[in-house]
Design a protein around this motif. Structure first.
Motif, PDB file in Angstrom:
ATOM      1  N   ASN A  14       6.297   7.658  35.767  1.00  0.00           N
ATOM      2  CA  ASN A  14       4.883   8.007  35.945  1.00  0.00           C
ATOM      3  C   ASN A  14       4.745   9.527  36.008  1.00  0.00           C
ATOM      4  N   THR A  15       4.130  10.101  34.995  1.00  0.00           N
ATOM      5  CA  THR A  15       3.987  11.560  34.923  1.00  0.00           C
ATOM      6  C   THR A  15       2.517  11.978  34.948  1.00  0.00           C
ATOM      7  N   THR A  16       1.688  11.183  35.600  1.00  0.00           N
ATOM      8  CA  THR A  16       0.269  11.520  35.686  1.00  0.00           C
ATOM      9  C   THR A  16       0.084  12.909  36.276  1.00  0.00           C
ATOM     10  N   THR A  17      -0.675  13.745  35.591  1.00  0.00           N
ATOM     11  CA  THR A  17      -0.963  15.078  36.117  1.00  0.00           C
ATOM     12  C   THR A  17      -1.808  14.956  37.379  1.00  0.00           C
ATOM     13  N   ASN A  18      -1.607  15.869  38.319  1.00  0.00           N
ATOM     14  CA  ASN A  18      -2.334  15.851  39.592  1.00  0.00           C
ATOM     15  C   ASN A  18      -3.284  17.040  39.620  1.00  0.00           C
ATOM     16  N   ARG A  19      -4.567  16.778  39.485  1.00  0.00           N
ATOM     17  CA  ARG A  19      -5.543  17.855  39.347  1.00  0.00           C
ATOM     18  C   ARG A  19      -5.662  18.691  40.621  1.00  0.00           C
ATOM     19  N   GLU A  20      -5.528  18.053  41.775  1.00  0.00           N
ATOM     20  CA  GLU A  20      -5.643  18.795  43.027  1.00  0.00           C
ATOM     21  C   GLU A  20      -4.494  19.791  43.175  1.00  0.00           C
ATOM     22  N   LYS A  21      -3.276  19.328  42.913  1.00  0.00           N
ATOM     23  CA  LYS A  21      -2.133  20.234  43.018  1.00  0.00           C
ATOM     24  C   LYS A  21      -2.154  21.279  41.907  1.00  0.00           C
ATOM     25  N   GLY A  22      -2.625  20.882  40.749  1.00  0.00           N
ATOM     26  CA  GLY A  22      -2.758  21.859  39.676  1.00  0.00           C
ATOM     27  C   GLY A  22      -3.736  22.946  40.033  1.00  0.00           C
ATOM     28  N   ALA A  23      -4.861  22.559  40.633  1.00  0.00           N
ATOM     29  CA  ALA A  23      -5.853  23.553  41.043  1.00  0.00           C
ATOM     30  C   ALA A  23      -5.300  24.483  42.105  1.00  0.00           C
ATOM     31  N   ALA A  24      -4.313  24.013  42.864  1.00  0.00           N
ATOM     32  CA  ALA A  24      -3.679  24.840  43.888  1.00  0.00           C
ATOM     33  C   ALA A  24      -2.561  25.706  43.326  1.00  0.00           C
ATOM     34  N   GLY A  25      -2.338  25.625  42.008  1.00  0.00           N
ATOM     35  CA  GLY A  25      -1.325  26.467  41.369  1.00  0.00           C
ATOM     36  C   GLY A  25       0.066  25.885  41.343  1.00  0.00           C
ATOM     37  N   ILE A  26       0.216  24.613  41.717  1.00  0.00           N
ATOM     38  CA  ILE A  26       1.534  23.972  41.750  1.00  0.00           C
ATOM     39  C   ILE A  26       1.873  23.437  40.363  1.00  0.00           C
ATOM     40  N   MET A  27       3.078  23.768  39.875  1.00  0.00           N
ATOM     41  CA  MET A  27       3.528  23.294  38.572  1.00  0.00           C
ATOM     42  C   MET A  27       5.030  23.023  38.620  1.00  0.00           C
ATOM     43  N   PRO A  28       5.440  21.790  38.270  1.00  0.00           N
ATOM     44  CA  PRO A  28       4.586  20.711  37.792  1.00  0.00           C
ATOM     45  C   PRO A  28       3.730  20.136  38.920  1.00  0.00           C
ATOM     46  N   SER A  29       2.611  19.576  38.557  1.00  0.00           N
ATOM     47  CA  SER A  29       1.685  19.088  39.568  1.00  0.00           C
ATOM     48  C   SER A  29       2.064  17.717  40.097  1.00  0.00           C
ATOM     49  N   SER A  30       3.020  17.051  39.444  1.00  0.00           N
ATOM     50  CA  SER A  30       3.448  15.727  39.894  1.00  0.00           C
ATOM     51  C   SER A  30       4.957  15.600  39.736  1.00  0.00           C
ATOM     52  N   PRO A  31       5.630  14.914  40.675  1.00  0.00           N
ATOM     53  CA  PRO A  31       7.097  14.850  40.647  1.00  0.00           C
ATOM     54  C   PRO A  31       7.662  14.123  39.433  1.00  0.00           C
ATOM     55  N   GLY A  32       6.904  13.180  38.876  1.00  0.00           N
ATOM     56  CA  GLY A  32       7.401  12.444  37.718  1.00  0.00           C
ATOM     57  C   GLY A  32       7.662  13.330  36.519  1.00  0.00           C
ATOM     58  N   GLN A  33       6.930  14.427  36.400  1.00  0.00           N
ATOM     59  CA  GLN A  33       7.158  15.334  35.273  1.00  0.00           C
ATOM     60  C   GLN A  33       8.540  15.970  35.365  1.00  0.00           C
ATOM     61  N   MET A  34       8.947  16.349  36.559  1.00  0.00           N
ATOM     62  CA  MET A  34      10.297  16.894  36.730  1.00  0.00           C
ATOM     63  C   MET A  34      11.342  15.812  36.501  1.00  0.00           C
ATOM     64  N   GLU A  35      11.057  14.597  36.953  1.00  0.00           N
ATOM     65  CA  GLU A  35      11.994  13.495  36.735  1.00  0.00           C
ATOM     66  C   GLU A  35      12.210  13.250  35.248  1.00  0.00           C
ATOM     67  N   LEU A  36      11.141  13.255  34.484  1.00  0.00           N
ATOM     68  CA  LEU A  36      11.263  13.067  33.039  1.00  0.00           C
ATOM     69  C   LEU A  36      12.000  14.244  32.411  1.00  0.00           C
ATOM     70  N   ALA A  37      11.696  15.456  32.844  1.00  0.00           N
ATOM     71  CA  ALA A  37      12.382  16.637  32.302  1.00  0.00           C
ATOM     72  C   ALA A  37      13.878  16.567  32.576  1.00  0.00           C
ATOM     73  N   GLN A  38      14.269  16.091  33.754  1.00  0.00           N
ATOM     74  CA  GLN A  38      15.693  15.964  34.082  1.00  0.00           C
ATOM     75  C   GLN A  38      16.369  14.928  33.191  1.00  0.00           C
ATOM     76  N   LEU A  39      15.686  13.810  32.930  1.00  0.00           N
ATOM     77  CA  LEU A  39      16.224  12.804  32.016  1.00  0.00           C
ATOM     78  C   LEU A  39      16.409  13.395  30.624  1.00  0.00           C
ATOM     79  N   LEU A  40      15.414  14.130  30.154  1.00  0.00           N
ATOM     80  CA  LEU A  40      15.496  14.730  28.823  1.00  0.00           C
ATOM     81  C   LEU A  40      16.611  15.763  28.745  1.00  0.00           C
ATOM     82  N   ALA A  41      16.793  16.524  29.808  1.00  0.00           N
ATOM     83  CA  ALA A  41      17.876  17.520  29.818  1.00  0.00           C
ATOM     84  C   ALA A  41      19.225  16.845  29.638  1.00  0.00           C
ATOM     85  N   ALA A  42      19.432  15.711  30.315  1.00  0.00           N
ATOM     86  CA  ALA A  42      20.692  14.966  30.179  1.00  0.00           C
ATOM     87  C   ALA A  42      20.838  14.420  28.761  1.00  0.00           C
ATOM     88  N   GLU A  43      19.753  13.921  28.186  1.00  0.00           N
ATOM     89  CA  GLU A  43      19.814  13.389  26.824  1.00  0.00           C
ATOM     90  C   GLU A  43      20.072  14.503  25.810  1.00  0.00           C
TER      91      GLU A  43
END
Length: 413
Positions: A14-43
């Motif tokens: 689940n990599t749904t973007t989080n608008r509240e955290k994004g508005a606060a300047g947090i990137m990535p705004s949701s933990p699933g995006q980092m999880e997917l990026a880590q999977l892709l890095a291994a692949e």
């Protein structure tokens, strides 16, 4: 791994973007995006990629070294990790063989994808199609792109006889809320000569023009007063804002325009009689048209200031992104020519469309990396009725491979 299994694996995160955290300047705004990026890095590592860098922003980059001594320009491919915030549920994708008519996505909840509402699906009869169970987005925006790019790298690894120059890939976060990943992307250190995003549309579609886009924030300052003694004293900022809106060109709004027609979008209005803030989006395909629209708003604000007083209105105009076509003129148009040939080699009729929106490639092009947009094959982005024909997904990956092949055949530094 086949391309369908690869895509399905990505949809389970689940990599749904989080608008509240994004508005606060947090990137990535949701933990699933980092999880997917880590999977892709291994692949990517398993595919023999080099210079794999995963940043704490979840921006992931990697390089496939050239397998020839020829001086070939470096081509690159981009996709985004996040999915839109319209739906936040986990994705339960399913592969069906479409035989025509309506598709029952979820019999228990009576959720049906109706051919009458989405008639373009009739073009995919007797094909396998990936759909949801009707309770979430599919996430083909943009996990279809990720799967297509990764599968293309797998094809190159398994077929070393395909000559290619350096190939770079990048996966970025939070595209769905203001192209934030692309805006944070360091084009200079990436080192590519040109690139493509995969972030749109049905098979055959191609984007090499989009909006010139800007923002307007207009603050109206009134004078509050008790209604019992308001005559001659009360200046109602809400009414000022409504009068300003009424003076915008009639018919030049999103709901009245199509194709290459620009608009003013009154997007947000909040306040009270003392202070009201109006937020607007300004869009136009041509540079001059965009400048004219921004100039018109400034002139309108100046006229209102003369009428209501200098302190009554303040306008802030800012640019958001440019039309990618601005970066693909004259000799710089070669990425379009390469894509045309790649489509043709796969017997795909190219349908160039003006995108009435923004995408990462617009920001990347403005930073100096020309970056038109290749189809993913998916339909109905941001909807529970999103679907992805398997043949179209495979075709997107085949086009990526041929772009790489043609770059090696046609271009030398």
């Amino acid at each position: 791994m086949n391309i369908v299994d690869r895509f399905l694996n990505y949809t389970r995160i689940n990599t749904t973007t989080n608008r509240e955290k994004g508005a606060a300047g947090i990137m990535p705004s949701s933990p699933g995006q980092m999880e997917l990026a880590q999977l892709l890095a291994a692949e990517l590592e398993s595919l023999g990629m080099e210079d794999i860098v995963l940043r704490d922003t979840a921006i992931l980059t990697a390089t496939l070294p050239a397998n020839t001594d020829k001086a070939i320009p470096t081509v690159s491919f981009f996709a985004h990790l996040d999915t839109s915030a319209e739906q936040t549920n986990d994705t339960n994708a399913q592969v069906i063989t479409y035989l025509g008519g309506d598709i029952s996505l979820n019999p228990a909840l009576d959720i049906v994808l109706k051919e009458a509402e989405f008639p373009e699906i009739s073009a995919y009869k007797h094909q396998d199609i990936i759909v949801t169970d009707g309770t979430s987005l599919l996430g083909a925006d943009d996990k279809a792109a990720i799967a297509a790019i990764m599968h293309a790298l797998q094809v190159l690894k398994m077929n070393p006889e395909i000559e290619h120059g350096p190939v770079k890939v990048a996966f970025v976060p939070d595209e769905e809320q203001g192209l934030r990943g692309a805006k944070a992307f360091d084009v200079d250190s990436f080192g590519a000569d040109f690139g493509y995003t995969l972030d749109c549309c049905g098979i055959g579609e191609f984007v090499h023009e989009n909006w010139n886009a800007g923002n307007a924030v207009i603050t109206f300052t009134g004078q509050s007063a008790h209604p019992m003694s308001a005559k001659g004293k009360l200046k109602n900022s809400l009414l000022m804002a409504h009068k300003f809106i009424a003076m915008l060109p009639p018919g030049e709004a999103p709901e009245y325009t199509e194709g290459r027609e620009g608009y003013y979008w009154v997007k947000e209005l909040a306040g009270n009689s003392a202070k009201t803030v109006l937020k607007m989006d300004i869009r136009d395909f041509s540079k001059q048209g965009y400048r004219n629209r921004m100039h018109f708003l400034q002139q309108l604000a100046d006229s209102c200031s003369a009428l209501w007083g200098e302190e009554a209105i303040d306008i802030e105009l800012s640019d958001r992104y440019e039309n990618v076509a601005n970066s693909l003129q004259g000799e710089a148009s070669f990425p379009i020519d390469i894509a045309k040939e790649a489509y043709a080699r796969n017997n795909i009729a190219m349908k160039a469309i003006p995108m009435r929106g923004g995408y990462d490639g617009a920001v990347l092009s403005q930073k100096g990396l020309p970056c038109p947009n290749i189809f993913t094959g998916a339909h109905n982005f941001h909807s529970i009725y999103e679907y992805l024909p398997v043949n179209s997904l495979q075709a997107a990956s085949d086009v990526v491979v041929d772009v790489i092949r043609i770059t090696a055949e046609k271009l030398t530094k």
